[in-house]
Design a protein around this motif. Structure first.
Motif, PDB file in Angstrom:
ATOM      1  N   TRP A 107       0.864  -1.192   0.000  1.00 26.22           N
ATOM      2  CA  TRP A 107       0.000   0.000   0.000  1.00 26.22           C
ATOM      3  C   TRP A 107       0.890   1.228   0.000  1.00 26.22           C
ATOM      4  O   TRP A 107       1.719   1.400   0.892  1.00 26.22           O
ATOM      5  CB  TRP A 107      -0.902  -0.045   1.236  1.00 26.22           C
ATOM      6  CG  TRP A 107      -1.782   1.152   1.448  1.00 26.22           C
ATOM      7  CD1 TRP A 107      -2.214   2.046   0.524  1.00 26.22           C
ATOM      8  CD2 TRP A 107      -2.360   1.557   2.695  1.00 26.22           C
ATOM      9  NE1 TRP A 107      -3.020   2.990   1.100  1.00 26.22           N
ATOM     10  CE2 TRP A 107      -3.128   2.706   2.431  1.00 26.22           C
ATOM     11  CE3 TRP A 107      -2.307   1.051   3.986  1.00 26.22           C
ATOM     12  CZ2 TRP A 107      -3.824   3.371   3.435  1.00 26.22           C
ATOM     13  CZ3 TRP A 107      -3.006   1.709   4.982  1.00 26.22           C
ATOM     14  CH2 TRP A 107      -3.759   2.860   4.710  1.00 26.22           C
ATOM     15  N   ILE A 154     -10.762   0.884 -10.144  1.00 25.14           N
ATOM     16  CA  ILE A 154     -11.390  -0.010  -9.176  1.00 25.14           C
ATOM     17  C   ILE A 154     -11.668  -1.363  -9.839  1.00 25.14           C
ATOM     18  O   ILE A 154     -12.444  -1.440 -10.798  1.00 25.14           O
ATOM     19  CB  ILE A 154     -12.718   0.576  -8.644  1.00 25.14           C
ATOM     20  CG1 ILE A 154     -12.511   2.014  -8.136  1.00 25.14           C
ATOM     21  CG2 ILE A 154     -13.283  -0.321  -7.551  1.00 25.14           C
ATOM     22  CD1 ILE A 154     -11.557   2.160  -6.988  1.00 25.14           C
ATOM     23  N   CYS A 158     -12.527  -5.613  -3.629  1.00 24.57           N
ATOM     24  CA  CYS A 158     -12.092  -4.435  -2.851  1.00 24.57           C
ATOM     25  C   CYS A 158     -13.276  -3.901  -2.049  1.00 24.57           C
ATOM     26  O   CYS A 158     -14.349  -3.648  -2.604  1.00 24.57           O
ATOM     27  CB  CYS A 158     -11.563  -3.338  -3.779  1.00 24.57           C
ATOM     28  SG  CYS A 158     -10.072  -3.788  -4.666  1.00 24.57           S
ATOM     29  N   LYS A 159     -13.074  -3.695  -0.778  1.00 29.14           N
ATOM     30  CA  LYS A 159     -14.156  -3.174   0.053  1.00 29.14           C
ATOM     31  C   LYS A 159     -13.589  -2.444   1.259  1.00 29.14           C
ATOM     32  O   LYS A 159     -12.438  -2.657   1.660  1.00 29.14           O
ATOM     33  CB  LYS A 159     -15.086  -4.300   0.493  1.00 29.14           C
ATOM     34  CG  LYS A 159     -14.399  -5.404   1.288  1.00 29.14           C
ATOM     35  CD  LYS A 159     -15.372  -6.536   1.597  1.00 29.14           C
ATOM     36  CE  LYS A 159     -14.668  -7.664   2.356  1.00 29.14           C
ATOM     37  NZ  LYS A 159     -15.588  -8.782   2.667  1.00 29.14           N
ATOM     38  N   THR A 181     -18.310  -0.524  -1.217  1.00 31.85           N
ATOM     39  CA  THR A 181     -17.288  -0.681  -2.251  1.00 31.85           C
ATOM     40  C   THR A 181     -17.172   0.614  -3.032  1.00 31.85           C
ATOM     41  O   THR A 181     -18.087   1.446  -3.034  1.00 31.85           O
ATOM     42  CB  THR A 181     -17.644  -1.830  -3.212  1.00 31.85           C
ATOM     43  OG1 THR A 181     -18.923  -1.558  -3.813  1.00 31.85           O
ATOM     44  CG2 THR A 181     -17.694  -3.158  -2.469  1.00 31.85           C
ATOM     45  N   TRP A 228      -9.984  -4.174   2.702  1.00 31.44           N
ATOM     46  CA  TRP A 228      -9.519  -5.426   2.101  1.00 31.44           C
ATOM     47  C   TRP A 228      -9.286  -5.211   0.601  1.00 31.44           C
ATOM     48  O   TRP A 228     -10.110  -4.574  -0.073  1.00 31.44           O
ATOM     49  CB  TRP A 228     -10.544  -6.541   2.262  1.00 31.44           C
ATOM     50  CG  TRP A 228     -10.839  -6.945   3.672  1.00 31.44           C
ATOM     51  CD1 TRP A 228     -10.272  -7.961   4.375  1.00 31.44           C
ATOM     52  CD2 TRP A 228     -11.808  -6.360   4.553  1.00 31.44           C
ATOM     53  NE1 TRP A 228     -10.809  -8.054   5.632  1.00 31.44           N
ATOM     54  CE2 TRP A 228     -11.767  -7.074   5.771  1.00 31.44           C
ATOM     55  CE3 TRP A 228     -12.715  -5.290   4.433  1.00 31.44           C
ATOM     56  CZ2 TRP A 228     -12.585  -6.771   6.852  1.00 31.44           C
ATOM     57  CZ3 TRP A 228     -13.521  -4.984   5.498  1.00 31.44           C
ATOM     58  CH2 TRP A 228     -13.454  -5.718   6.706  1.00 31.44           C
ATOM     59  N   GLN A 229      -8.183  -5.732   0.086  1.00 30.00           N
ATOM     60  CA  GLN A 229      -7.913  -5.707  -1.357  1.00 30.00           C
ATOM     61  C   GLN A 229      -7.577  -7.130  -1.779  1.00 30.00           C
ATOM     62  O   GLN A 229      -6.440  -7.574  -1.688  1.00 30.00           O
ATOM     63  CB  GLN A 229      -6.723  -4.765  -1.644  1.00 30.00           C
ATOM     64  CG  GLN A 229      -6.797  -3.984  -2.947  1.00 30.00           C
ATOM     65  CD  GLN A 229      -6.630  -4.835  -4.213  1.00 30.00           C
ATOM     66  OE1 GLN A 229      -7.121  -5.945  -4.293  1.00 30.00           O
ATOM     67  NE2 GLN A 229      -5.943  -4.289  -5.195  1.00 30.00           N
ATOM     68  N   ARG A 288      -5.745  -1.291  -7.016  1.00 31.18           N
ATOM     69  CA  ARG A 288      -6.838  -0.343  -6.795  1.00 31.18           C
ATOM     70  C   ARG A 288      -6.230   1.033  -6.576  1.00 31.18           C
ATOM     71  O   ARG A 288      -5.333   1.212  -5.730  1.00 31.18           O
ATOM     72  CB  ARG A 288      -7.634  -0.767  -5.565  1.00 31.18           C
ATOM     73  CG  ARG A 288      -8.829   0.148  -5.221  1.00 31.18           C
ATOM     74  CD  ARG A 288      -8.870   0.476  -3.742  1.00 31.18           C
ATOM     75  NE  ARG A 288      -7.743   1.297  -3.321  1.00 31.18           N
ATOM     76  CZ  ARG A 288      -7.553   1.738  -2.086  1.00 31.18           C
ATOM     77  NH1 ARG A 288      -8.391   1.412  -1.130  1.00 31.18           N
ATOM     78  NH2 ARG A 288      -6.501   2.492  -1.788  1.00 31.18           N
TER      79      ARG A 288
END
Length: 685
Positions: free
Chosen positions: A552, A622, A627-628, A637, A655-656, A662
Motif C-alpha cells: 500500500w 477499481i 475491494c471493500k 465498495t 480489504w484488497q 486499486r
C-alpha cells in the motif's frame, strides 16, 4: 369573660365617642386602666387609626433590622473591611509543625492530639534566635533517623502524585475537549515553539505526544495558569484516580505539605506572604513587582525567586506571551542555582521548568532538565518516569525503554512505567508482548495510567492478535470519557460535532467539491497513473504500521494544509483544480493524496486521530470485485468516478483481494460544523 366583653364594649363606645369629641371619650382614651390597655393592644385608637406596636409593625421592624445586618455583612466582605488573610496570617505565631502557617495540624499539636515531628521547630520561626538551632521534640519511642526517612518518603510520594497529576488531568490529556460554539483567538494564545524538535501525529497516534489540550487548543475553557503546585501555606490536594474510592488507596494518598522555606526565608516570611497574597488575589503585575523587590533585597532567597518565577508564569498565561514564559523558565533555573535550596523547592522549580519547556516545544531542553532532576534525586522513580516521557517526546524510544526497564526492576508494580513500556513495545511491533504491560498498567489505577492512548493501543494490540476482549477495553475507555463511542476512538476532538460513520455530499455541504471531483475524475486519474509510470519513487509505502499484509503506497499533494510543490509538479492540473476549495486545501488536520493498494493487502481496523475532518474517497481504478471498506458496522465498495464520504475517526478496515491494483484519490475536508475561527486556530495534525 365579663371583663373581655366590657373591654370590647368600652372600645366600641370610645370609638364612637371620639367622633363627637366628648371629654369623657378623650379621657377614656388616655386612661391607664386594664380595659384601656387591652383596647390599645387590639389596635383601638382615636380616629380609627392603629396605635402602639402591632404584630405587623413588629414583623416589619424585624425584617428591616435583619436586612440591615445582611447588607452590613455583605459590605464587610465586598469592601474588604476586614483582612481575613492578615488575621489568619497572624496566627502563624502558633505554627507548631514548622510549615510556616497555622492550620488543623498545628491545632492538633497545640491541643496535645498530635506530637511534633523531628523536623518541626518547637518555637515559632519568628521567635527563634536568629543563629540558634530550634529545639526539636522527638517522640520517645521513635528513632530520629527513622522519622527523617519517613518524612523523605512522604515527600517523595507527594512529588510522585504531583508529577503525574499533569499526566492525568488535563482530561484528558489528549482529548481536545473543545466546545465548537466558542471561538479561539489565535493571536492571543501561547504557541509551541518548535526550534528544538519537530513532531507530528500519525493516524494511529503511534508517536508519543505532549498534552495537546494545554495551551494549544483551548476553545472550550481557558484554564487559569497552573498555580504553584505547592507552597509554604498551601495544602496539596490529593491525587485522584480510578481507585479513589478504595479505602486502601485513600490511605496511601494523603494531603501533605512540602517544606519550601529555608532558615533565612523563615525570617522574611511576612514579606513573602504579602507578595504571595497579591499573586493569589490575581494581582499579577503587582505581585511580580513585589517579588522582584524581594529578589533585589534578598538575592540569596530561593522562595522569593521562586515566587518571581511563578508570577512570570502566571503573567505569561494572562498575556499569552511566550517571551514572558521564557523569562519564567529562566527564573526557575535561577532558583535551582541558589545555595541552600530546600529539596522540595528544588524539585518543584526544576519540574515546573521542564513542564514549561515542553509546553513551548523545547523538548531537548526539557530533557536536560529532567536528566538533572534524576541526577539530584536518583531514588525518585517518579522523576525517572518523567525522564522516560522526555525521551519519548524526542522520539528516542530506545533510551525511554531503558529508563522504564530500570524503574520496573526496582518497582515492578509501577503502573505508569508499565503502560509506557507497553506503549514502546507496541511501537516496536512487539504486539503480543505489549498487551500485559498495557493491561496491568491501566488496571493499576496509578496516576498517569488512565490515558486514552493506552486504552487505544491496548485494544488495537488485542485486535491484531485476535483477542475478543479488545472491545471490552474500548467500552471502558468510552465510559471513562476517552472515546466518543466504542466505534469513534479518535483522541484529538472538538466536542459537539455531528458524528456518524458515513455521510452524503448534501450532509457535508461540500456538494460543489464533490461535483468537481466527479466531473474531473479522469483527469485526476490520468495524472496519478502518469506519476506511477514515471517510477520516480513519488508513491511512498504506508509507514504507520496499519497493514497486516500486502502493498500500500501513497502520493501526497497536500499535508496539514500545506501544498507540496514538488508533488504538484507531477499532477499540476489536479492541484489547480483543488485550489478552488479551501475546505480541503486549508484542512490542517488532513491530507490530499493518491492511494494505490495492490492485491493481497489487508489494513487493520484503525481510527484516525481527530473528529475534525471528513474523508472523501474518489474511485479512479477499481477492480470489479474484491475491494471493500468497512466503517463502523457498514461495508461499502468504490466505484470509478464516484465519491464515498466517511468519518475516519470511526473504526474502519480495508480489504484488497482483487487480481489487480486499486487506485483512489483521498481528499480530507474540515468537519462542516467547525466555525471559521476554529478552522484557523486548531493546531495541525
Amino acid at each position: 369573660m365579663a371583663q373581655r366583653k366590657n373591654a370590647k364594649s368600652s372600645g366600641n363606645s370610645s370609638s364612637s365617642g371620639s367622633g363627637s369629641g366628648s371629654t369623657s371619650a378623650g379621657s377614656s382614651g388616655g386612661s391607664s386602666s386594664p380595659g384601656a390597655r387591652r383596647e390599645t393592644k387590639h389596635g383601638g385608637h382615636k380616629n380609627g387609626r392603629k396605635g402602639g406596636l402591632s404584630g405587623t409593625s413588629f414583623f416589619t421592624w424585624f425584617m428591616v433590622i435583619a436586612l440591615l445586618g445582611v447588607w452590613t455583612s455583605v459590605a464587610v466582605v465586598w469592601f474588604d473591611l476586614v483582612d481575613y488573610e492578615e488575621v489568619l496570617g497572624k496566627l502563624g505565631i502558633y505554627d507548631a509543625d514548622g510549615d510556616g502557617d497555622f492550620d488543623v495540624d498545628d491545632a492538633k499539636v497545640l491541643l496535645g492530639l498530635k506530637e511534633r515531628s523531628t523536623s518541626e521547630p518547637a518555637v515559632p520561626p519568628e521567635e527563634a534566635e536568629p543563629h540558634a538551632e530550634p529545639e526539636e521534640l522527638v517522640p520517645v519511642e521513635a528513632d530520629p533517623q527513622n522519622i527523617e526517612d519517613e518524612a523523605k518518603e512522604q515527600i517523595q510520594s507527594l512529588l510522585h502524585e504531583m508529577v503525574h497529576a499533569e499526566h492525568e488531568t488535563e482530561d484528558s490529556y489528549h482529548v481536545e475537549e473543545t466546545d465548537s460554539s466558542e471561538p479561539v483567538v489565535e493571536d492571543e494564545r501561547l504557541h509551541h515553539d518548535t526550534d528544538d524538535v519537530t513532531y507530528q501525529v500519525y493516524e494511529e497516534q503511534a508517536v508519543y505526544e505532549p498534552p495537546e489540550n494545554e495551551g494549544i487548543e483551548i476553545t472550550e475553557v481557558t484554564a487559569p495558569p497552573e498555580d504553584n503546585p505547592v507552597e509554604d501555606s498551601q495544602v496539596i490536594v490529593e491525587e485522584t484516580n480510578r481507585k479513589a474510592d478504595d479505602p486502601e488507596q485513600k490511605a496511601k494518598v494523603k494531603k501533605k505539605k512540602p517544606k519550601l522555606l529555608n532558615k533565612f526565608d523563615k525570617t522574611i516570611k511576612a514579606e513573602l506572604d504579602a507578595a504571595e497574597k497579591l499573586r493569589k488575589r490575581g494581582k499579577i503585575e503587582e505581585a511580580v513587582n513585589a517579588f522582584k523587590e524581594l529578589v533585589r533585597k534578598y538575592p540569596q532567597s530561593p522562595r522569593a525567586r521562586y515566587g518571581k518565577a511563578q508570577c512570570e508564569d502566571d503573567l505569561a498565561e494572562k498575556r499569552r506571551s511566550n517571551e514572558v514564559l521564557r523569562g519564567a523558565i529562566k527564573t526557575y533555573q535561577e532558583v535551582a542555582s541558589l545555595p541552600d535550596v530546600p529539596a522540595d523547592l528544588l524539585k518543584l522549580s526544576l519540574k515546573r521548568r521542564s513542564d514549561r519547556q515542553q509546553f513551548l516545544g523545547h523538548m531537548r531542553g526539557s530533557l536536560l532538565t529532567l536528566q538533572r532532576l534524576v541526577q539530584l534525586f536518583p531514588n525518585d522513580t517518579s522523576l525517572k518516569n518523567d525522564l522516560g516521557v522526555g525521551y519519548l517526546l524526542i522520539g528516542d524510544n530506545d533510551n525511554a525503554k531503558k529508563v522504564y526497564e530500570e524503574v520496573l526492576s526496582v518497582t515492578p508494580n509501577d503502573g505508569f512505567a508499565k503502560v509506557h513500556y507497553g506503549f514502546i513495545l507496541k511501537a516496536q511491533n512487539k504486539i503480543a508482548e505489549s498487551i500485559p504491560y498495557l493491561k496491568e498498567g491501566i488496571e493499576s489505577g496509578d496516576p498517569g495510567t488512565d490515558d486514552g492512548r493506552f486504552y487505544f493501543h491496548l485494544g488495537d494490540a488485542m485486535q491484531r492478535v485476535g483477542n475478543k476482549e479488545a472491545y471490552k477495553w474500548y467500552e471502558l475507555g468510552h465510559k471513562r470519557g476517552h472515546f466518543a463511542s466504542v466505534w469513534q476512538r479518535s483522541l484529538y476532538n472538538v466536542n459537539g460535532l455531528k458524528a456518524q460513520p458515513w455521510w452524503t455530499p448534501k450532509e457535508t455541504g461540500y456538494t460543489e467539491l464533490v461535483k468537481s471531483l466527479e466531473r474531473n475524475w479522469k483527469l485526476i486519474r490520468d495524472e496519478g497513473l502518469a506519476v506511477m509510470d514515471k517510477a520516480k519513487g513519488l508513491f511512498l509505502p504506508e509507514d504507520e504500521n496499519l497493514r497486516e499484509k500486502g502493498d500500500w503506497s501513497q502520493f501526497t499533494l497536500w499535508q496539514q494544509g500545506r501544498r507540496n510543490e514538488n508533488a504538484c509538479k507531477g499532477a499540476p492540473k489536479t492541484c489547480t483544480l483543488l485550489e478552488k476549495f479551501p475546505e480541503t486545501t486549508g484542512c490542517r488536520r488532513g491530507q490530499i493524496k493518491y492511494s494505490i493498494m495492490h492485491p493481497g493487502t489487508h489494513v487493520w481496523p484503525h481510527t484516525g486521530p481527530t473528529n475534525c475532518r471528513l474523508r472523501m474517497h474518489l474511485g479512479l481504478v477499481i477492480p470489479k470485485e474484491g475491494c471493500k471498506i468497512r466503517c463502523a458496522n457498514e461495508t461499502k465498495t468504490w466505484e470509478e468516478g464516484k465519491v464515498l464520504i466517511f468519518d475516519d475517526s470511526f473504526e474502519h478496515e480495508v480489504w484488497q483481494d482483487a487480481s489487480s491494483f486499486r487506485l483512489i484519490f483521498i481528499v480530507d475536508v474540515w468537519h462542516p460544523e467547525l466555525t471559521p475561527q476554529q478552522r484557523r486556530s486548531l493546531p495541525a495534525i
